[in-house]
Write a protein that holds these residues in place. Structure first.
Motif, PDB file in Angstrom:
ATOM      1  N   GLY A 179      -4.745  23.773  52.274  1.00 22.36           N
ATOM      2  CA  GLY A 179      -4.749  25.066  53.026  1.00 22.36           C
ATOM      3  C   GLY A 179      -4.092  24.849  54.483  1.00 22.36           C
ATOM      4  N   TYR A 180      -3.784  23.635  54.926  1.00 23.01           N
ATOM      5  CA  TYR A 180      -3.105  23.612  56.209  1.00 23.01           C
ATOM      6  C   TYR A 180      -1.687  23.290  56.036  1.00 23.01           C
ATOM      7  N   GLY A 181      -0.793  23.743  57.237  1.00 16.98           N
ATOM      8  CA  GLY A 181       0.751  23.793  57.132  1.00 16.98           C
ATOM      9  C   GLY A 181       1.067  22.495  57.201  1.00 16.98           C
ATOM     10  N   GLU A 182       0.496  21.448  57.910  1.00 15.53           N
ATOM     11  CA  GLU A 182       0.892  20.108  58.571  1.00 15.53           C
ATOM     12  C   GLU A 182      -0.276  19.409  58.633  1.00 15.53           C
ATOM     13  N   PRO A 183      -0.041  17.989  58.429  1.00 17.66           N
ATOM     14  CA  PRO A 183      -1.061  17.171  59.284  1.00 17.66           C
ATOM     15  C   PRO A 183      -1.658  17.279  60.649  1.00 17.66           C
ATOM     16  N   ASP A 184      -3.079  17.272  60.621  1.00 15.55           N
ATOM     17  CA  ASP A 184      -3.377  17.484  61.991  1.00 15.55           C
ATOM     18  C   ASP A 184      -5.069  16.668  62.109  1.00 15.55           C
ATOM     19  N   PHE A 185      -5.371  16.742  63.200  1.00  9.86           N
ATOM     20  CA  PHE A 185      -6.868  16.175  63.673  1.00  9.86           C
ATOM     21  C   PHE A 185      -7.972  17.354  63.555  1.00  9.86           C
ATOM     22  N   ILE A 186      -8.608  17.008  62.840  1.00  5.70           N
ATOM     23  CA  ILE A 186      -9.679  18.413  62.588  1.00  5.70           C
ATOM     24  C   ILE A 186     -11.144  17.463  62.345  1.00  5.70           C
ATOM     25  N   TRP A 187     -12.165  18.109  62.821  1.00  6.24           N
ATOM     26  CA  TRP A 187     -13.497  17.847  62.704  1.00  6.24           C
ATOM     27  C   TRP A 187     -14.081  19.194  62.139  1.00  6.24           C
ATOM     28  N   GLN A 188     -14.537  18.938  60.907  1.00  6.84           N
ATOM     29  CA  GLN A 188     -15.217  20.217  60.377  1.00  6.84           C
ATOM     30  C   GLN A 188     -16.205  19.588  59.321  1.00  6.84           C
ATOM     31  N   SER A 189     -17.393  19.264  59.295  1.00  5.13           N
ATOM     32  CA  SER A 189     -17.988  18.304  58.456  1.00  5.13           C
ATOM     33  C   SER A 189     -18.793  19.163  57.322  1.00  5.13           C
ATOM     34  N   SER A 190     -19.027  20.447  57.287  1.00  5.36           N
ATOM     35  CA  SER A 190     -19.621  20.999  56.488  1.00  5.36           C
ATOM     36  C   SER A 190     -19.064  22.538  56.165  1.00  5.36           C
ATOM     37  N   ALA A 191     -19.431  23.097  55.004  1.00  8.21           N
ATOM     38  CA  ALA A 191     -19.063  24.371  54.913  1.00  8.21           C
ATOM     39  C   ALA A 191     -20.156  24.990  53.899  1.00  8.21           C
ATOM     40  N   ALA A 192     -19.894  26.136  53.275  1.00  2.98           N
ATOM     41  CA  ALA A 192     -20.995  26.839  52.178  1.00  2.98           C
ATOM     42  C   ALA A 192     -20.816  26.589  51.064  1.00  2.98           C
ATOM     43  N   THR A 193     -19.776  25.763  50.618  1.00  2.00           N
ATOM     44  CA  THR A 193     -19.663  25.587  49.236  1.00  2.00           C
ATOM     45  C   THR A 193     -19.161  23.864  48.939  1.00  2.00           C
ATOM     46  N   ASN A 194     -19.404  23.523  47.895  1.00  2.00           N
ATOM     47  CA  ASN A 194     -19.044  22.187  47.258  1.00  2.00           C
ATOM     48  C   ASN A 194     -17.600  21.730  47.046  1.00  2.00           C
ATOM     49  N   ALA A 202     -22.620  24.134  77.853  1.00  2.00           N
ATOM     50  CA  ALA A 202     -21.648  24.841  78.703  1.00  2.00           C
ATOM     51  C   ALA A 202     -20.239  25.014  78.131  1.00  2.00           C
ATOM     52  N   THR A 203     -20.210  24.333  76.910  1.00  2.00           N
ATOM     53  CA  THR A 203     -18.940  24.645  76.413  1.00  2.00           C
ATOM     54  C   THR A 203     -19.053  25.312  74.801  1.00  2.00           C
ATOM     55  N   GLY A 204     -17.931  25.721  74.309  1.00  2.00           N
ATOM     56  CA  GLY A 204     -17.728  26.524  73.113  1.00  2.00           C
ATOM     57  C   GLY A 204     -18.210  25.404  71.972  1.00  2.00           C
ATOM     58  N   ASN A 205     -18.212  24.248  72.160  1.00  2.00           N
ATOM     59  CA  ASN A 205     -18.316  23.248  71.167  1.00  2.00           C
ATOM     60  C   ASN A 205     -17.420  23.533  69.992  1.00  2.00           C
ATOM     61  N   THR A 206     -16.175  23.691  70.446  1.00  2.00           N
ATOM     62  CA  THR A 206     -15.248  23.800  69.470  1.00  2.00           C
ATOM     63  C   THR A 206     -14.311  22.369  69.350  1.00  2.00           C
ATOM     64  N   PRO A 207     -14.208  21.840  68.226  1.00  2.00           N
ATOM     65  CA  PRO A 207     -13.712  20.591  68.322  1.00  2.00           C
ATOM     66  C   PRO A 207     -11.842  20.489  68.093  1.00  2.00           C
ATOM     67  N   ILE A 208     -11.481  21.107  69.432  1.00  2.00           N
ATOM     68  CA  ILE A 208     -10.184  21.386  69.347  1.00  2.00           C
ATOM     69  C   ILE A 208      -9.371  20.319  70.303  1.00  2.00           C
ATOM     70  N   TYR A 236     -13.198  14.883  58.979  1.00  2.00           N
ATOM     71  CA  TYR A 236     -14.123  13.762  59.784  1.00  2.00           C
ATOM     72  C   TYR A 236     -13.195  13.003  60.892  1.00  2.00           C
ATOM     73  N   SER A 237     -12.268  13.771  61.355  1.00  2.00           N
ATOM     74  CA  SER A 237     -11.587  12.916  62.216  1.00  2.00           C
ATOM     75  C   SER A 237     -12.202  12.976  63.518  1.00  2.00           C
ATOM     76  N   LEU A 238     -12.340  11.586  64.048  1.00  2.00           N
ATOM     77  CA  LEU A 238     -12.986  11.668  65.284  1.00  2.00           C
ATOM     78  C   LEU A 238     -12.194  11.842  66.485  1.00  2.00           C
ATOM     79  N   VAL A 239     -10.971  11.825  66.374  1.00  2.00           N
ATOM     80  CA  VAL A 239      -9.912  12.103  67.332  1.00  2.00           C
ATOM     81  C   VAL A 239     -10.117  13.219  68.251  1.00  2.00           C
ATOM     82  N   PRO A 240     -10.504  14.404  67.785  1.00  2.00           N
ATOM     83  CA  PRO A 240     -10.997  15.640  68.840  1.00  2.00           C
ATOM     84  C   PRO A 240     -12.361  15.531  69.272  1.00  2.00           C
ATOM     85  N   LEU A 241     -13.188  14.791  68.866  1.00  5.28           N
ATOM     86  CA  LEU A 241     -14.299  14.555  69.747  1.00  5.28           C
ATOM     87  C   LEU A 241     -14.071  13.383  70.733  1.00  5.28           C
ATOM     88  N   SER A 242     -13.488  12.463  70.502  1.00  2.00           N
ATOM     89  CA  SER A 242     -13.093  11.569  71.341  1.00  2.00           C
ATOM     90  C   SER A 242     -12.281  12.038  72.554  1.00  2.00           C
TER      91      SER A 242
END
Length: 769
Positions: free
Chosen positions: A440-455, A698-704, A461-467
């Motif tokens: 669903g993405y147009g190009e490779p990227d660093f993304i952290w999104q560990s869960s969603a509503a469906t299987n 104090a942050t939006g906790n958005t892993p960007i 699980y990219s740790l780069v945005p968190l680091s």
């Protein structure tokens, strides 16, 4: 003097010597106790750190373990009919084999004993000419007949538990979720059988696509309308709204058909691997639809041998006779939609003859012509296992819903069952630290999104945005804290009057006792809205306040000596308090008319709409203020102690040789205190890196990954605090959170190690004691 009332000098000397010896023994004993206690304490600290590291490593190491596949059972079913599909039940107790005769045979997965045989409701004398599966999860399939009709059915199990021993009892079944009606998708009679077929369902909606041997392509859309009274058994039932269309002008011959998970596209793939796509959103309303997307799915003349959708119906897996498996999905470009090759898996030079996806992960299993079984995960771009465990010429493969068992059919009815342990296939170093091209993405990227509503969700699980967020928060905190704390420490430890220092230093150190959860609460609920509503005033303070202090200092130096000497040395800082308050007040007062004149009365709106810079209320600037406030006492206390403890004779010697106080500070005091000052900065940096509650609140906790001071972030520590309560113990998500803790541990260890190395070098260079 009477005898006994006085002691001889010799006796007194002996008693004094004994008391001295006793004191020496006591001092030696206390020294030994202190030495042992300090050694035990130091070793205990090191042991505790090593145990923490060992426990983190213990939780993390299984993430990178290879899969284990072992043979479990082999048997031959009493059925020689070629199979259309095989499947395994949820808990790997029973399996199903659907033969070309339209009979579903359910058997024990470990012994091969037939439990039930259920025939699909097809007309007498009709034969199956094509088969299509909706998905392994739903169990819905369609059979195309030589009569031109299509039957839609579903395999499944009714589960109950015995009353005596609570034993689980399975009752296999074949039902018809869209009714017993047979759908006609080709011409009348046996002269035009169904050649190829595709089916996709979503809830109570179904979409069928079929081609006849004469080349016609037909679509059928059915919606199940259930009466309210059906639930109460009051005579209600289910009605079906059916819409059909024939796609004129798209004459086909032998192509395979596939429908994506969203039912937006029909994939028509020929024997050479040429994929042509029909837009299903317009196919029912457009008189003469055409192929909107085309792509060749193989390279170097290879021929597709098996094609299947990955879990979710977004990615198409294509295996060829050259031993390559490629993943494809649609991407949106400026010029339209493209079907792009995302990644490839080179298994061997042997043809891949069977391919099946897992039901709950973005993984799949392949078997080649030599019997080599391989397990892959697409997100991690990883081969978890490869080994020769099947007989050459496997015709069908099934993987259990939990991914813990494999069923391979070599010859008709010849079954091999394999036990699988593959707990974390979606983890690799590339998935954690490199750009990944997610569905669903147009190009490779660093993304952290560990869960969603469906299987069907693809974990990211990219740790780069968190680091990145961790270092970003620490940077902006240190940007505020370092200059204020170091300058304050210099003035307090070198220039300030002793009486004033005894009041100021404890007050600043008392700031460190403030709970960070309170600071985070205030930053999130008060400071963030205040900064948003007074953005120009905040910037004005950052500019006007330093200028006001410098200007005040300059004016003070121009005053007559009689006025300046009236204030005792070291107390001059007290005169700046009203200047600081006045400059702060004027900054906010002057910001209002300036904001109205140049920024339309709202600087935040101007930044967002005129400059195109996104502004998040809980952003890095708020974190810098709040966390900087928390870090200042740590840096100040250590740096001030380092400056204050510089031997006075060094300072006096510099002054006696004609140096000014500032020259003595710059050339003598600061070099001597530099090891302590650098340690203070590194300890403050370590504190900022490991901070949890302030960045959590104090942050939006958005892993960007955005260095903008107006954007938020998510740090490693905050991510652990947010997600560890919701993660399943020993799951991939759970262990990756421990990996994040290990990375955080290594960050602080690295900072402390570098600090110690530099501190020792500075001490050796500037040591005077």
């Amino acid at each position: 003097m009477p005898e006994g009332l006085s002691e001889t000098p010799a006796k007194q000397s002996v008693l004094a010597s004994d008391r001295l010896a006793l004191r020496r023994r006591w001092r030696h004993l206390t020294d030994q106790i202190a030495k042992v206690s300090i050694a035990v304490g130091g070793i205990s600290v090191i042991a505790a750190i090593l145990l923490i590291f060992a426990y983190l490593a213990y939780e993390v190491v299984p993430l990178f373990a290879s899969a284990q596949v072992e043979p479990s059972a082999e048997f031959v079913l009493e059925d020689s009919t070629p199979s259309l599909h095989v499947a395994i039940e949820e808990q790997s107790e029973m399996a199903m084999r659907l033969g070309e005769d339209g009979v579903a045979r359910f058997f024990d997965l470990h012994s091969g004993e037939i439990s039930a045989e259920t025939a699909v409701d097809i007309p007498a004398g009709a034969t199956v000419t094509s088969f299509a599966l909706d998905s392994e999860e739903s169990g819905i399939f369609a059979l195309g007949l030589d009569t031109g009709e299509t039957v839609v059915a579903r395999y499944g199990y009714d589960t109950r538990f015995a009353q005596l021993d609570n034993r689980r009892i399975l009752t296999p079944k074949i039902d018809y979720p869209f009714g017993n009606e047979r759908y006609r998708l080709s011409g009348e009679g046996n002269s035009d059988p169904v050649a190829s077929l595709a089916i996709r369902t979503s809830g109570e909606n179904m979409l069928l696509a079929a081609t006849s041997r004469r080349g016609g392509l037909k679509l059928l859309r059915a919606s199940k309308q259930t009466s309210l009274f059906a639930a109460f058994d009051l005579g209600g039932g289910a009605d079906f709204e059916i819409e059909e269309t024939t796609l004129d002008g798209l004459t086909l011959g032998g192509e395979q058909l596939f429908i994506d998970g969203d039912r937006f596209w029909l994939f028509v793939i020929d024997a050479e691997g040429l994929a042509r796509l029909v837009n299903l959103r317009t196919a029912f309303s457009t008189p003469n639809p055409s192929f909107e997307v085309q792509a060749l799915l193989t390279e170097d003349g290879a021929v597709p041998t098996d094609i299947s959708f990955l879990l979710g119906g977004i990615s198409l897996l294509v295996a060829d006779d050259g031993g390559t498996i490629s993943q494809w999905f649609l991407t949106r470009r400026d010029e339209g939609v493209d079907l792009e090759r995302i990644r490839s898996f080179e298994s061997s030079d042997s043809a891949i003859i069977a391919l099946t996806p897992e039901q709950r992960r973005k993984s799949f299993v392949s078997v080649n012509s030599h019997g080599d079984v391989a397990l892959y995960n697409t997100t991690a771009h990883r081969q978890a296992f490869s080994g020769t465990l099947a007989t050459a010429g496997a015709s069908a493969v099934a993987v259990s819903p939990r991914g813990d068992a494999l069923l391979i059919e070599s010859a008709p009815g010849s079954i091999s069952v394999l036990e699988v342990e593959n707990k974390h296939p979606e983890v690799s170093m590339a998935a954690l630290w490199s750009r990944v091209w997610y569905e669903g993405y147009g190009e490779p990227d660093f993304i952290w999104q560990s869960s969603a509503a469906t299987n069907e969700f693809e974990p990211k699980y990219s740790l780069v945005p968190l680091s990145f967020g961790t270092l970003k928060a620490a940077f902006y905190a240190m940007l505020l804290a370092a200059p204020l704390a170091i300058c304050g420490a210099i003035f307090t430890g070198y220039f300030m009057a002793p009486m004033m220092r005894r009041k100021v230093k404890p007050l600043i150190e008392l700031m460190e006792a403030l709970p960070t959860v309170v600071l985070g609460f205030l930053a999130g609920l008060w400071l963030a809205p205040f900064v948003e509503n007074n953005l120009l005033g905040i910037f004005a303070v950052l500019v006007l306040l330093p200028l006001s202090i410098l200007m005040t200092s300059f004016v003070w130096m121009q005053l007559p000596d009689s006025i300046r000497h009236a204030v005792p040395d070291g107390w001059e800082a007290g005169l700046l308090l009203p200047i600081i308050l006045l400059a702060t007040y004027l900054s906010f007062v002057l910001a209002t008319p300036i904001e109205a004149l140049f920024f339309g009365g709202d600087m935040r709106f101007y930044i967002s709409n005129e400059l195109g810079i996104n502004y998040d209320q809980r952003n890095a600037m708020v974190v810098g203020f709040a966390m900087g406030f928390a870090v200042i006492p740590t840096i100040f206390s250590i740096a001030e102690d380092a400056i204050f403890t510089v031997p006075k004779h060094l300072t006096y010697g510099s002054l006696a040789l004609g140096g000014t106080p500032w020259q003595s500070l710059y050339r003598v005091v600061l070099p001597t205190a530099s090891p302590g000052i650098f340690s203070a900065l590194m300890i403050g940096m370590g504190r900022a890196v490991g901070e949890t509650m302030i960045v959590l609140m104090a942050t939006g906790n958005t892993p960007i990954m955005d260095a903008s001071i107006f954007e938020g972030m998510r740090t490693l520590a905050a991510n652990i605090a947010v997600e560890i309560p919701e993660s399943e113990v020993d799951s991939t998500h759970y262990r990756i959170l421990f990996l994040a803790a290990l990375v955080l541990f290594l960050f602080t260890f690295m900072f402390n190690t570098v600090a110690e190395i530099i501190r020792q070098r500075l001490r050796n260079k500037y040591s005077t004691i």
